[in-house]
Scaffold this motif. Structure first.
Motif, PDB file in Angstrom:
ATOM      1  N   LEU A  96     -11.455   0.760   5.550  1.00 41.67           N
ATOM      2  CA  LEU A  96     -10.958   1.998   6.164  1.00 41.67           C
ATOM      3  C   LEU A  96      -9.849   1.715   7.179  1.00 41.67           C
ATOM      4  O   LEU A  96      -8.797   2.359   7.157  1.00 41.67           O
ATOM      5  CB  LEU A  96     -12.101   2.737   6.875  1.00 41.67           C
ATOM      6  N   THR A  97     -10.082   0.730   8.031  1.00 41.21           N
ATOM      7  CA  THR A  97      -9.099   0.485   9.094  1.00 41.21           C
ATOM      8  C   THR A  97      -7.824  -0.158   8.547  1.00 41.21           C
ATOM      9  O   THR A  97      -6.781  -0.062   9.170  1.00 41.21           O
ATOM     10  CB  THR A  97      -9.690  -0.373  10.231  1.00 41.21           C
ATOM     11  N   SER A  98      -7.906  -0.781   7.370  1.00 36.13           N
ATOM     12  CA  SER A  98      -6.673  -1.340   6.798  1.00 36.13           C
ATOM     13  C   SER A  98      -5.648  -0.234   6.557  1.00 36.13           C
ATOM     14  O   SER A  98      -4.437  -0.467   6.609  1.00 36.13           O
ATOM     15  CB  SER A  98      -6.968  -2.092   5.478  1.00 36.13           C
ATOM     16  N   MET A  99      -6.153   0.986   6.312  1.00 31.44           N
ATOM     17  CA  MET A  99      -5.248   2.105   6.038  1.00 31.44           C
ATOM     18  C   MET A  99      -4.600   2.660   7.299  1.00 31.44           C
ATOM     19  O   MET A  99      -3.697   3.498   7.217  1.00 31.44           O
ATOM     20  CB  MET A  99      -6.004   3.213   5.313  1.00 31.44           C
ATOM     21  N   ALA A 100      -5.106   2.232   8.456  1.00 35.40           N
ATOM     22  CA  ALA A 100      -4.502   2.689   9.711  1.00 35.40           C
ATOM     23  C   ALA A 100      -3.290   1.833  10.074  1.00 35.40           C
ATOM     24  O   ALA A 100      -2.649   2.042  11.091  1.00 35.40           O
ATOM     25  CB  ALA A 100      -5.536   2.665  10.824  1.00 35.40           C
ATOM     26  N   ASN A 101      -2.976   0.838   9.235  1.00 34.32           N
ATOM     27  CA  ASN A 101      -1.785   0.022   9.475  1.00 34.32           C
ATOM     28  C   ASN A 101      -0.532   0.789   9.092  1.00 34.32           C
ATOM     29  O   ASN A 101      -0.563   1.636   8.202  1.00 34.32           O
ATOM     30  CB  ASN A 101      -1.869  -1.268   8.652  1.00 34.32           C
TER      31      ASN A 101
ATOM     32  N   THR B 256      -1.042   3.027   1.450  1.00 36.00           N
ATOM     33  CA  THR B 256      -2.280   2.801   2.210  1.00 36.00           C
ATOM     34  C   THR B 256      -3.463   2.506   1.281  1.00 36.00           C
ATOM     35  O   THR B 256      -4.330   1.701   1.624  1.00 36.00           O
ATOM     36  CB  THR B 256      -2.619   3.998   3.118  1.00 36.00           C
ATOM     37  N   LEU B 257      -3.479   3.119   0.108  1.00 36.38           N
ATOM     38  CA  LEU B 257      -4.572   2.810  -0.820  1.00 36.38           C
ATOM     39  C   LEU B 257      -4.379   1.432  -1.448  1.00 36.38           C
ATOM     40  O   LEU B 257      -5.348   0.820  -1.899  1.00 36.38           O
ATOM     41  CB  LEU B 257      -4.719   3.900  -1.887  1.00 36.38           C
TER      42      LEU B 257
ATOM     43  N   TYR C 296      -3.315  -1.091   0.408  1.00 35.53           N
ATOM     44  CA  TYR C 296      -3.977  -1.899   1.458  1.00 35.53           C
ATOM     45  C   TYR C 296      -5.490  -1.900   1.220  1.00 35.53           C
ATOM     46  O   TYR C 296      -6.150  -2.936   1.252  1.00 35.53           O
ATOM     47  CB  TYR C 296      -3.759  -1.307   2.861  1.00 35.53           C
TER      48      TYR C 296
ATOM     49  N   LEU D 206       0.532  -9.028   6.360  1.00 35.94           N
ATOM     50  CA  LEU D 206       1.743  -8.221   6.164  1.00 35.94           C
ATOM     51  C   LEU D 206       2.475  -8.040   7.487  1.00 35.94           C
ATOM     52  O   LEU D 206       1.864  -8.018   8.546  1.00 35.94           O
ATOM     53  CB  LEU D 206       1.364  -6.851   5.587  1.00 35.94           C
TER      54      LEU D 206
ATOM     55  N   TYR E  15       4.132  -5.499   9.551  1.00 40.85           N
ATOM     56  CA  TYR E  15       4.194  -4.040   9.628  1.00 40.85           C
ATOM     57  C   TYR E  15       5.272  -3.556  10.592  1.00 40.85           C
ATOM     58  O   TYR E  15       5.334  -2.380  10.909  1.00 40.85           O
ATOM     59  CB  TYR E  15       2.836  -3.494  10.108  1.00 40.85           C
TER      60      TYR E  15
ATOM     61  N   ASN F 132       0.701   7.503  14.523  1.00 36.64           N
ATOM     62  CA  ASN F 132      -0.595   6.838  14.638  1.00 36.64           C
ATOM     63  C   ASN F 132      -1.790   7.753  14.441  1.00 36.64           C
ATOM     64  O   ASN F 132      -2.790   7.348  13.854  1.00 36.64           O
ATOM     65  CB  ASN F 132      -0.713   6.151  15.999  1.00 36.64           C
TER      66      ASN F 132
ATOM     67  N   LEU G  60      -2.187   7.983  10.765  1.00 36.21           N
ATOM     68  CA  LEU G  60      -2.697   6.725  10.195  1.00 36.21           C
ATOM     69  C   LEU G  60      -4.179   6.535  10.509  1.00 36.21           C
ATOM     70  O   LEU G  60      -4.977   6.211   9.635  1.00 36.21           O
ATOM     71  CB  LEU G  60      -1.906   5.538  10.746  1.00 36.21           C
ATOM     72  N   THR G  61      -4.529   6.755  11.766  1.00 37.32           N
ATOM     73  CA  THR G  61      -5.917   6.486  12.147  1.00 37.32           C
ATOM     74  C   THR G  61      -6.883   7.527  11.582  1.00 37.32           C
ATOM     75  O   THR G  61      -8.065   7.253  11.441  1.00 37.32           O
ATOM     76  CB  THR G  61      -6.078   6.393  13.679  1.00 37.32           C
TER      77      THR G  61
ATOM     78  N   MET H  91      -7.112   8.240   8.659  1.00 31.86           N
ATOM     79  CA  MET H  91      -7.582   7.673   7.391  1.00 31.86           C
ATOM     80  C   MET H  91      -8.635   6.590   7.590  1.00 31.86           C
ATOM     81  O   MET H  91      -9.250   6.142   6.618  1.00 31.86           O
ATOM     82  CB  MET H  91      -6.408   7.105   6.609  1.00 31.86           C
ATOM     83  N   ALA H  92      -8.809   6.158   8.828  1.00 34.52           N
ATOM     84  CA  ALA H  92      -9.843   5.159   9.104  1.00 34.52           C
ATOM     85  C   ALA H  92     -11.206   5.812   9.291  1.00 34.52           C
ATOM     86  O   ALA H  92     -12.207   5.141   9.534  1.00 34.52           O
ATOM     87  CB  ALA H  92      -9.461   4.336  10.334  1.00 34.52           C
ATOM     88  N   ASN H  93     -11.248   7.138   9.176  1.00 29.83           N
ATOM     89  CA  ASN H  93     -12.527   7.832   9.268  1.00 29.83           C
ATOM     90  C   ASN H  93     -13.320   7.680   7.972  1.00 29.83           C
ATOM     91  O   ASN H  93     -12.740   7.533   6.904  1.00 29.83           O
ATOM     92  CB  ASN H  93     -12.289   9.321   9.546  1.00 29.83           C
TER      93      ASN H  93
ATOM     94  N   PRO I  72       1.396   9.282   4.643  1.00 33.63           N
ATOM     95  CA  PRO I  72       1.618   8.180   3.712  1.00 33.63           C
ATOM     96  C   PRO I  72       1.851   8.700   2.284  1.00 33.63           C
ATOM     97  O   PRO I  72       1.464   9.826   1.965  1.00 33.63           O
ATOM     98  CB  PRO I  72       0.295   7.398   3.762  1.00 33.63           C
ATOM     99  N   PRO I  73       2.468   7.912   1.429  1.00 35.95           N
ATOM    100  CA  PRO I  73       2.662   8.336   0.042  1.00 35.95           C
ATOM    101  C   PRO I  73       1.342   8.419  -0.722  1.00 35.95           C
ATOM    102  O   PRO I  73       0.356   7.784  -0.340  1.00 35.95           O
ATOM    103  CB  PRO I  73       3.553   7.245  -0.555  1.00 35.95           C
TER     104      PRO I  73
END
Lengths: 382, 382
Positions: A23-28, A247-248, A250, B4, B6, B20, B23-24, B26-28, B199-200
């Protein structure tokens, strides 16, 4: 927008719970998709995917649901009037049938009872009678009924015919044993959000040499899902033809890394064990399993509702009071069965907690079931 | 997998830098996609999307690249032999042409010089000569050339004919003025990763009543991109027909919220200002802009390379030494132009830093350009 409640335990057959590192990889931050960096990331992810598919075949990612890969498999191999054998025994088998219908295939439909699995000898009979069948479709793990089809045995039959063997492993790959090359699977499709335990939104497809021969002679019927565009761009630049979900990518890279770190064998054993414990627990409660013995999935368990239990009440109570999501039945078994997913990152405590909560919910709804915990413990302690 | 990097500034015309908070989001954890919670999230996101489209028309999200929505627009409205007018003046206009070719349309190709924009009077002429044209396609912002097409003027013409008006706003919506209803756009398609700054991996499409009438009479030619399935599922349950990208739904909801919080008007003004500053800076450097005056995009600026500058050297230096990604030319202008994206979350300092770095890179490569900073500052201080 109202705050979302992220705390529900996902015991549904996908999307499954995703590990925090994924999950957190997508916050990059986003990287450019036409850069050497992205190409390296994509290639690394594709190589990992091939290991999980257990294949040397060409493998591509699609920005799309699992269904986009099912569609790609059919639209790139089936022309109007081509003979397709669709083996169906549930809702996802039906989906291949419906996709083949859109492309005007001449469809032979081998339907087995929902809850039972496909029979290899029937497939052989049909192929003998119809040597002009171009494509055979099957679902490995029929998510809608909790049934596992014998794809290795059927692959062993189909390989001796001209037909391509197209297998959907969306809800099994990475959790149940699939060896694309050994099983003679010409086109294998899967999704990110089930046993691989990445978020939904990315699909993968593998393509054999035999499949390429057919694809090369098939009319292009889709632009977005034209597999030749994926091949061309990947071979020339290790890129995707259209902007991919960065992000997916990642997330898939990270999730596949976790799958390979655990080891496929270990992962298959874990899924097998959790499935056995779930079945034993439910049966000890006096609940009748839906899928027949010998046809049962190791990633999702289906069970019949005891008399008098209403699907919406049961699943509502389980969700609202105990914070657990399980799935209901689809189509012809809607309201008659419930399904417990135990795939991806599911662990022993999830099964134990879920079995106990199911018992409590049934009792609260007036159905006096026994406890299933001891039976599950017997399996899990091994 | 190698770590990577970034840290590159994305001054490419998409994917763009993502805030941010987006992005974050998506970490949920993942929520079930067949739950009331997801339906509420989806509906809220659709309603926000409609505000950004400025439309009352039906609006859907597709798990896919922007191209999936372009494909959906054509495959659901064009049957074999149907007359389609594709207005092209760049690589993405070509894409609509190529999609229409897959579906065997009878295509009238109105091609304008790359770098110039489409001419409304030519469209009118063709429509008068061909009253049986079923679909007109155009790209609002031709990302490949940095050109903006006059979609309002052309929409005002097309509305008086039977033809549907299909507009790609992938690299403009949320950055440049688009009013779907006022511009008489029957089908508008866009992507998540440009001016919306998510994000795409997610596309959106709006569909007018006039378009539904045509869709209802058009043969279903795709399974995954059959828009009727999206309509049916959304109308009955506020769901998607196939498992959606849950994390990208989080991201789109958050990104659209930021767009609406800034306000569309303010956002258009910011993009306009950054575009003007970029153009002024480059011209002050002595660099010739590629897109003609009056045809210039406000989200991406295209410029010709000075004599002797090699595309790969210039962009390599900019990326490796100054940490800035800009794009090269595509197809017929490959190696001849470079493109600076200033869309989504781009700010004044990004433009100033990029202009200065471009100047330094050109000098390092032996091309003695002037400074463009003062000219840009003149625009930005207003």
């Amino acid at each position: 927008m109202k705050k979302l409640d992220y705390e529900k335990l996902l015991m549904i057959p996908g999307p499954t719970m995703v590990p925090n590192t994924v999950l957190t990889s997508m916050a990059n931050p986003i990287i450019g998709h036409r850069t050497k960096q992205y190409s390296e990331l994509l290639e690394d992810t594709v190589e990992k995917m091939k290991k999980v598919f257990m294949t040397k075949n060409d493998t591509y990612f699609i920005t799309g649901s699992g269904t986009s890969a099912m569609d790609m498999a059919i639209s790139n191999t089936v022309d109007k009037g081509d003979k397709v054998l669709t083996i169906t025994n549930g809702n996802f088998g039906e989906r291949f049938y419906n996709i083949a219908k859109v492309y005007k295939a001449d469809i032979i439909r081998l339907e087995n009872e929902w809850g039972d699995c496909a029979k290899p000898e029937q497939v052989k009979e049909i192929l003998d009678e119809n040597p002009d069948i171009k494509v055979v479709t099957i679902i490995h793990n029929e998510t809608s009924t909790g049934v596992r089809n014998p794809i290795e045995e059927i692959g062993n039959i189909v390989k001796d015919y001209d037909a391509l063997y197209v297998v959907d492993t969306v809800s099994s790959l990475g959790g149940d044993y699939v060896d694309v090359d050994k099983f003679n699977i010409d086109i294998c499709v899967t999704g990110s959000q089930k046993c691989i335990a990445a978020p939904p939104g990315m699909a993968a497809i593998s393509v054999s040499e035999k499949a390429w021969d057919v694809i090369n002679k098939t009319e292009t019927k889709s632009f977005y899902l034209d597999i030749n565009a994926y091949k061309k761009r990947y071979e020339s630049k290790k890129e995707t033809p259209y902007t991919p979900s960065v992000t997916l990518t990642y997330a898939m890279n990270e999730a596949l890394e976790l799958v390979l770190n655990e080891g496929l064998e270990n992962r298959f054993k874990r899924h097998e064990k959790l499935a056995k414990a779930t079945r034993a627990g439910l049966e000890a409660m006096g609940i009748e399993l839906f899928a027949k013995e010998g046809a049962r999935s190791v990633t999702v368990t289906s069970a019949k509702y005891p008399e008098g239990i209403k699907d919406s009440e049961f699943r509502g109570l389980l969700a609202d009071k105990y914070g657990i999501l399980v799935a209901g039945g689809q189509a012809q078994v809607s309201g008659k069965i419930f399904r417990v997913g135990h795939m991806g990152m599911a662990k022993e405590h999830h099964i134990l907690g879920t079995l106990a909560a199911i018992e409590m919910a049934f009792k609260e709804l007036g159905c006096d079931v026994d406890s299933g915990i001891d039976a599950a413990k017997e399996i899990l302690k091994i």
